[in-house]
Design a protein around this motif. Structure first.
Motif, mmCIF file in Angstrom:
data_model
loop_
_atom_site.group_PDB
_atom_site.id
_atom_site.type_symbol
_atom_site.label_atom_id
_atom_site.label_comp_id
_atom_site.label_asym_id
_atom_site.label_seq_id
_atom_site.Cartn_x
_atom_site.Cartn_y
_atom_site.Cartn_z
ATOM 1 N N PRO A 272 17.749 -1.329 -7.327
ATOM 2 C CA PRO A 272 16.501 0.328 -6.949
ATOM 3 C C PRO A 272 15.477 -0.210 -6.252
ATOM 4 C CG PRO A 272 18.055 0.233 -8.898
ATOM 5 C CD PRO A 272 17.703 -1.306 -8.423
ATOM 6 N N ILE A 273 14.547 0.858 -5.762
ATOM 7 C CA ILE A 273 13.513 0.292 -5.261
ATOM 8 C C ILE A 273 12.264 1.910 -5.098
ATOM 9 C CG2 ILE A 273 14.526 -1.322 -3.431
ATOM 10 C CD1 ILE A 273 14.090 1.175 -1.686
ATOM 11 N N ASP A 274 13.204 2.387 -5.652
ATOM 12 C CA ASP A 274 12.088 3.332 -5.906
ATOM 13 C C ASP A 274 10.685 3.855 -6.714
ATOM 14 O OD1 ASP A 274 14.287 5.376 -4.951
ATOM 15 O OD2 ASP A 274 15.517 5.435 -6.981
ATOM 16 N N ILE A 276 8.444 0.820 -7.866
ATOM 17 C CA ILE A 276 7.770 -0.507 -7.809
ATOM 18 C C ILE A 276 6.584 -0.282 -8.070
ATOM 19 C CG2 ILE A 276 7.901 -2.638 -6.291
ATOM 20 C CD1 ILE A 276 10.256 -1.605 -5.260
ATOM 21 N N ASP A 277 6.261 -1.194 -9.115
ATOM 22 C CA ASP A 277 4.774 -0.832 -9.636
ATOM 23 C C ASP A 277 3.630 -2.034 -8.441
ATOM 24 O OD1 ASP A 277 2.935 -1.055 -11.406
ATOM 25 O OD2 ASP A 277 3.263 -1.410 -13.012
ATOM 26 N N VAL A 278 3.063 -1.463 -8.209
ATOM 27 C CA VAL A 278 2.368 -3.162 -7.915
ATOM 28 C C VAL A 278 0.789 -2.593 -8.322
ATOM 29 C CG1 VAL A 278 3.844 -3.038 -5.685
ATOM 30 C CG2 VAL A 278 1.750 -1.035 -5.968
ATOM 31 N N LEU A 281 0.045 -6.244 -8.954
ATOM 32 C CA LEU A 281 -1.305 -7.222 -7.581
ATOM 33 C C LEU A 281 -2.001 -6.574 -7.628
ATOM 34 C CD1 LEU A 281 2.237 -6.661 -5.548
ATOM 35 C CD2 LEU A 281 1.911 -8.995 -6.607
ATOM 36 N N MET A 282 -2.156 -5.756 -7.077
ATOM 37 C CA MET A 282 -3.830 -4.920 -6.988
ATOM 38 C C MET A 282 -5.315 -5.582 -8.338
ATOM 39 S SD MET A 282 -3.486 -1.000 -5.469
ATOM 40 C CE MET A 282 -2.413 -0.170 -6.213
ATOM 41 N N HIS A 285 -6.229 -8.501 -7.354
ATOM 42 C CA HIS A 285 -7.555 -8.725 -6.148
ATOM 43 C C HIS A 285 -9.262 -8.056 -6.712
ATOM 44 C CE1 HIS A 285 -5.021 -10.120 -2.917
ATOM 45 N NE2 HIS A 285 -4.185 -9.210 -3.602
ATOM 46 N N LEU A 286 -9.109 -8.021 -8.411
ATOM 47 C CA LEU A 286 -10.329 -7.240 -8.448
ATOM 48 C C LEU A 286 -11.385 -8.336 -9.207
ATOM 49 C CD1 LEU A 286 -8.706 -3.725 -10.814
ATOM 50 C CD2 LEU A 286 -10.292 -3.492 -8.252
ATOM 51 N N ARG B 199 -13.835 -2.572 -5.954
ATOM 52 C CA ARG B 199 -12.461 -2.584 -5.562
ATOM 53 C C ARG B 199 -12.162 -4.425 -5.812
ATOM 54 N NH1 ARG B 199 -17.643 -0.927 -3.892
ATOM 55 N NH2 ARG B 199 -18.123 1.614 -3.699
ATOM 56 N N MET B 200 -11.135 -4.100 -4.298
ATOM 57 C CA MET B 200 -10.141 -5.298 -4.473
ATOM 58 C C MET B 200 -11.092 -5.529 -2.820
ATOM 59 S SD MET B 200 -6.803 -4.108 -4.701
ATOM 60 C CE MET B 200 -6.892 -2.543 -3.015
ATOM 61 N N ASP B 206 -2.614 -9.184 3.101
ATOM 62 C CA ASP B 206 -2.573 -8.786 1.954
ATOM 63 C C ASP B 206 -2.066 -7.479 1.467
ATOM 64 O OD1 ASP B 206 -3.758 -11.476 0.984
ATOM 65 O OD2 ASP B 206 -5.627 -10.677 0.367
ATOM 66 N N ILE B 210 1.476 -6.037 0.092
ATOM 67 C CA ILE B 210 1.614 -5.159 -1.285
ATOM 68 C C ILE B 210 2.408 -3.925 -0.786
ATOM 69 C CG2 ILE B 210 -0.016 -3.703 -3.245
ATOM 70 C CD1 ILE B 210 -2.254 -5.962 -2.817
ATOM 71 N N LEU B 213 6.025 -4.631 -0.459
ATOM 72 C CA LEU B 213 6.721 -4.813 -1.632
ATOM 73 C C LEU B 213 6.201 -3.474 -2.860
ATOM 74 C CD1 LEU B 213 4.269 -8.050 -3.521
ATOM 75 C CD2 LEU B 213 6.862 -7.567 -2.340
ATOM 76 N N LYS B 214 5.723 -2.529 -2.256
ATOM 77 C CA LYS B 214 6.130 -0.999 -3.127
ATOM 78 C C LYS B 214 6.580 0.021 -2.278
ATOM 79 C CE LYS B 214 4.926 2.594 -4.922
ATOM 80 N NZ LYS B 214 5.162 3.105 -7.028
ATOM 81 N N ALA B 215 7.360 -0.354 -1.193
ATOM 82 C CA ALA B 215 8.106 -0.279 -0.590
ATOM 83 C C ALA B 215 9.517 -0.242 -1.036
ATOM 84 C CB ALA B 215 8.440 -0.246 1.298
ATOM 85 N N GLY B 216 10.061 -1.650 -1.175
ATOM 86 C CA GLY B 216 10.984 -1.889 -1.558
ATOM 87 C C GLY B 216 11.698 -3.162 -0.883
ATOM 88 N N PHE B 343 -2.173 -0.680 4.177
ATOM 89 C CA PHE B 343 -1.023 -0.669 2.896
ATOM 90 C C PHE B 343 -0.094 0.588 3.452
ATOM 91 C CE2 PHE B 343 -0.272 1.401 -0.911
ATOM 92 C CZ PHE B 343 0.342 1.087 -1.089
ATOM 93 N N PRO B 377 -9.167 0.313 -5.121
ATOM 94 C CA PRO B 377 -7.075 0.071 -5.108
ATOM 95 C C PRO B 377 -6.914 1.264 -4.688
ATOM 96 C CG PRO B 377 -8.380 -0.440 -7.179
ATOM 97 C CD PRO B 377 -9.539 -0.044 -5.948
ATOM 98 N N PHE B 378 -5.235 0.974 -4.634
ATOM 99 C CA PHE B 378 -4.618 1.432 -3.887
ATOM 100 C C PHE B 378 -4.265 2.829 -4.713
ATOM 101 C CE2 PHE B 378 -3.813 -2.181 -1.119
ATOM 102 C CZ PHE B 378 -4.674 -1.838 -0.341
ATOM 103 N N THR B 380 -1.079 5.488 -5.520
ATOM 104 C CA THR B 380 0.324 4.995 -5.288
ATOM 105 C C THR B 380 1.336 6.403 -5.817
ATOM 106 O OG1 THR B 380 0.522 4.123 -6.959
ATOM 107 C CG2 THR B 380 0.597 2.169 -5.064
ATOM 108 N N VAL B 385 9.601 6.455 -1.591
ATOM 109 C CA VAL B 385 10.741 5.933 -1.236
ATOM 110 C C VAL B 385 11.433 6.254 -0.223
ATOM 111 C CG1 VAL B 385 12.418 3.815 -1.231
ATOM 112 C CG2 VAL B 385 10.229 3.309 -2.429
#
Ligand SMILES: Cc1ncc(C[n+]2csc(CCOP(=O)(O)OP(=O)(O)O)c2C)c(N)n1
Ligand code: SF4
Ligand SMILES: [Mg+2]
Lengths: 286, 574
Positions: A272-274, A276-278, A281-282, A285-286, B199-200, B206, B210, B213-216, B343, B377-378, B380, B385
């Motif tokens: 399942p890909i609905d 997904i927590d990123v 990851l973010m 970068h902070l 801020r990132m 990068d 991200i 990956l978020k899009a699956g 992104f 940060p984005f 989301t 999806v």
């Protein structure tokens, strides 16, 4: 009774030339699929481009009729995305040993669990009779009237050296033998290559039905030790007067997927890909 | 009075960790509330080549590099030879006199000799640690906060263990303490950290990762090629955590065909490459289009033709991406201009690929792909999806036809494993069921079906962004990474000359936003800005909106526009 007709596409019949060796492969293939009880919807067949690849129209499974030379990479992608599918390639000698030779060796070394059936007619059939990578040295063609200068590609030793865990040769004229061989290749877990002698009655006047019948002999399954790599390498190089058919080599080794299985319990295509927590990851970068 | 902006450059031999420095130094300022744009220039060599990282820092929003620099850090003598002219009068040169045979030739700068090599030897640290010492020294000379540098060092080396962090922090401290003893007066009164939204420190690559990956995305085939090679590095670090299979294929031909196979089987799939690798993928692109298999392709441009300049930047592949592969078919081409757009557009690319069942290209370039930008940060929350017309098990109608003719051009799709959904994904021309056909009406119908997706896509996408003065009769036009320099040049024009221009950014190259482009440009003075020689966006605008630019500003020397350079070029034509 094995139902071979479940693999037929209703209302169609192959357009190969009468007497073409592809018919024998097509029939053996359906018997092999039936005897392994392949469910059409759980089978993905990837075809190349050529007379051989046209088989894609006359087989009722999921099919991707790909590009000339690229069926092996496509097939690997299918298998990597869904390990629950049976993935089989049907392609020509031009496809597999010309455009796609590099892909073949890399697939073998990855030991991805796919089965590659090469319809080896030693000619480019669909493009009207040019020499192929397996055409014999010295054979003359309309585009090569002086005769082929280069030595033929020897796919079986190459595949063995590259790491294929199942290597065999079949002949379109030995139908029962071929379908058994195809069955074993499909059942083998790992990368399988079966080179299938296939007369092209229209363009190849050297490797005719008679030529094949005169040259092939069956490996004796009780005597021949197919787990012996050195022996297989030697047998695979018998390309002179007598051509062995049967399973030349089979080894049980971890497949690409075995090595990767820890990645996902489920096939990639079914995760399942609905949601997904990123955010993690973010945060990095902070 | 304290200082709110700084342009800092470090140069050294390849192999001396210049790339690591770029990220760490940028992060030290982004953590302190500053905006940063950091880009690297390096030749295509592993050792011995001259590498630089240039970092522009500002309390106000900035998006592009400028020349000249306030501080030049020379880790070797070559940097002094090649880059000394970049320093502004009164700027600082940080160097190790013991390392350079000749004294720096300029009298109008402050030469700060810092015995970097000796400091490292005294601490029994390896010589490569001079890069950390040089950053520490820079922080001291600039009068900024060492703690923020330390925090950035810890982020970078934390995964290697405490000892490595300590060594690097120690090296930075040594440089810092040496200069604060020797040169106690901070440059322009020093810099202080500010409160602000976090801020990132992020590159375009990068952000693409991200987004994917978020899009699956579950399958990525990638053969290393600058500038998309860092997508590989990023994915390698996160593949396991996100259940992604990354495969390094034998070549890009295999790569795209693997991805097509994986997508046919139902996994969201992507390839990433540069122009050379994309050249090899071209036939595969057509295969995806003909079989209507979703696919995302990232093309990070660098100068061509052929190997060109492997490590430099350009926007020369636009036309190539639009037309690659034989026959009439529709592909989406998106051109993000900053990491934020990288992104969101990458995320969108996967939804579009599924919705339209055709390849979607995300076009970047070396400058955007590998430079660091301070990026919020984005969000989301609004991202969902959408797999389009993908039929679930049990939902396949009895008369299922994979390539059914529809008003949108898109038809329901099954993947292997789904009962009742068997079909032939056929690269030969085919009828609605996938069966091959050379029948004239069938052929025309099928071609139309696939091409109709263009209009389906165009109807739902805007494809442009309008920036700056919306009523200005002079409009700058650009795309991709040139966005940053254009926006910054506009800021200069406003601040220095009181000129407030408009900027039309084209985000979608296919389907081309003809109408909105026409509306904004018609009757106005158009200044086209591109990082290529052929004015490729300009030619698209002529084709789709029948408008010729009044002026073109083109740069094709392998480098991105500097904002100050572009400001001057715009002023010349105003
Ligand atoms: C990239 C590319 N090059 C050339 C062709 C033309 N072509 C089609 S089939 C073929 C050769 C077929 O030979 P083989 O693979 O041995 O298949 P056969 O027809 O003999 O079964 C060629 C060269 C093509 N379709 N694509
Ligand atoms: S040309 Fe040869 S390979 Fe092709 S169908 Fe005819 S006989 Fe078979
Ligand atoms: Mg052939």
């Amino acid at each position: 009774m094995e139902d071979v007709h479940r693999y037929d596409v209703p209302g169609t019949w192959p357009t190969w030339c009468p007497g073409c060796g592809n018919f024998g492969i097509w029939n053996a293939m359906k018997s092999a699929y039936a005897s392994t009880d392949l469910a059409p919807h759980k089978t993905a067949i990837v075809c190349g481009i050529g007379c051989s690849g046209n088989l894609s129209y006359w087989i009722n499974t999921y099919v991707l009729h790909s590009l000339h030379g690229r069926s092996v990479p496509v097939a690997q992608g299918v298998k990597l995305a869904n390990r629950n599918l049976t993935v089989i390639v049907h392609a020509g000698d031009g496809d597999t040993y010309g455009e796609g030779l590099g892909h073949l060796l890399h697939a073998a070394r990855r030991n991805i669990d796919i089965t590659v059936f090469v319809h080896d007619n030693q000619v480019y059939g669909l493009t009207t009779g040019q020499p192929s990578p397996t055409s014999f040295k010295g054979t003359k063609w309309k585009v090569d009237p002086e005769g082929v200068v280069a030595s033929p590609v020897t796919p079986l030793p190459l595949a063995l050296l590259a790491g294929a865990t199942f290597v065999g040769r079949g002949f379109s004229g030995e139908n029962k033998h071929l379908s058994d061989l195809m069955t074993k290749a499909i059942q083998h877990k790992g990368f399988s290559l079966v080179d299938i002698g296939q007369p092209c009655v229209t363009w190849n006047h050297v490797n005719t039905w008679k030529w094949w019948n005169d040259h092939v002999y069956k490996l004796d399954e009780t005597e021949y030790d197919r787990s012996n790599y050195e022996l297989a390498l030697k047998k695979a190089q018998e390309v002179g007067d007598k051509l062995p058919i049967g399973v030349l080599y089979e080894a049980d080794k971890p497949t690409f997927d075995d090595e990767y299985r820890s990645l996902n319990a489920e096939p990639l295509a079914q995760v399942p890909i609905d949601e997904i927590d990123v955010s993690k990851l973010m945060a990095k970068h902070l | 009075m304290s200082n709110s902006q700084l342009n800092w450059k470090i140069g050294g031999e390849a192999g001396y960790g210049i790339m690591t420095v770029g990220e760490i130094f940028s992060k030290a300022f982004i953590k302190g509330g500053y905006y940063v744009v950091a880009h690297t220039e390096y030749p295509s060599l592993i050792r011995g080549g001259h590498n630089t990282f240039q970092i522009r820092i500002d309390a106000r929003q900035i998006r592009a590099p400028i020349q000249p620099v306030d501080v030049l850090v020379a880790l070797n003598a070559e940097t002094i030879e090649l880059d000394l002219d970049d320093l502004i009068p009164g700027g600082l040169l940080v160097y190790d006199a013991a390392n350079s045979k000749v004294a720096p030739a300029r009298e109008d700068i402050t030469r700060c000799d810092v015995p970097l090599t000796k400091l490292m030897a005294d601490l029994h640290l390896p010589k490569v640690a001079i890069n950390m010492a040089a950053m520490g020294a820079s922080i001291g000379l600039i009068g900024y906060e060492l703690a923020l540098l330390n925090a950035a060092i810890e982020d970078a080396f934390g995964h290697k263990g405490e000892k490595i962090v300590e060594q690097n922090v120690g090296a930075a401290k040594a440089g810092y303490e040496y200069v604060t003893r020797t040169y106690p007066e901070p440059y322009k009164g020093g810099m202080t950290s500010m409160e602000g939204p976090p801020r990132m420190t992020l590159t375009g690559n990068d952000a693409i990762c991200i987004g994917a990956l978020k899009a699956g995305m579950k399958f990525i085939a990638i053969y290393p090629m600058t500038p998309t090679h860092t997508i590989m590095t990023y994915m390698a670090a996160h593949a396991r955590e996100y259940g992604v299979m990354m495969i390094q294929p034998e070549d890009e031909i295999a790569g795209i065909n693997l991805a097509i196979g994986a997508s046919f089987a139902g996994a969201r799939s992507m390839v990433a490459t540069s122009g050379g690798g994309f050249s090899l993928m071209v036939e595969g692109l057509g295969l995806a289009a003909a079989t209507e298999t979703p696919l995302v392709v990232v093309e990070g441009q660098r100068p061509g033709p052929s190997t060109g300049l492997a490590t430099r930047t350009a926007q020369g592949d636009l036309r190539f991406c639009l037309h690659a592969s034989q026959g009439d078919f529709f592909r989406v081409v998106l051109a993000p201009g900053d990491p934020e757009e990288c992104f969101y557009e990458t995320f969108r690319a996967f939804n579009l690929a599924d919705a339209l069942q055709t390849p979607v290209l995300v076009l970047t370039d070396k400058h955007l792909a590998t430079s660091f930008f301070a990026t919020e940060p984005f969000n989301t929350d609004g991202l969902h999806v959408d797999r389009g017309l993908l039929l679930a098990e049990g939902k396949v109608p009895p008369d299922f036809k994979r390539y059914e003719t529809t008003p949108t051009g898109v038809s329901a799709r099954t993947v292997p494993g789904t009962e009742g959904g068997v079909f032939n994904a056929n690269s030969d021309e085919h009828d609605e069921s996938g069966y091959f056909s050379e029948d004239a009406p069938v052929v025309a119908t099928s071609v139309d079906k696939r091409c109709r997706k263009y209009f389906t896509a165009a109807a739902s996408l805007d494809g442009i962004k309008l920036h700056g003065n919306l009523s200005s009769s002079t409009v700058l036009v650009g795309w991709g990474s040139a966005k940053g320099a254009i926006l910054d040049a506009m800021d200069f024009l406003r601040a220095k000359d009181g000129i407030d221009l408009g900027f039309l950014q084209v985000l979608f190259m296919s389907p081309f936003p003809s109408q909105p482009v026409k509306e904004r440009l018609e009757g106005n003075r158009v200044i086209l800005i591109e990082n290529n020689r052929g004015a490729q966006l300009g030619s698209l605008i002529k084709e789709h909106a029948q408008i010729r630019p009044n002026h073109t500003i083109l740069k094709y020397d392998g480098r991105a526009f500097n904002a100050d350079e572009l400001y001057n070029l715009i002023k010349e034509v105003l």
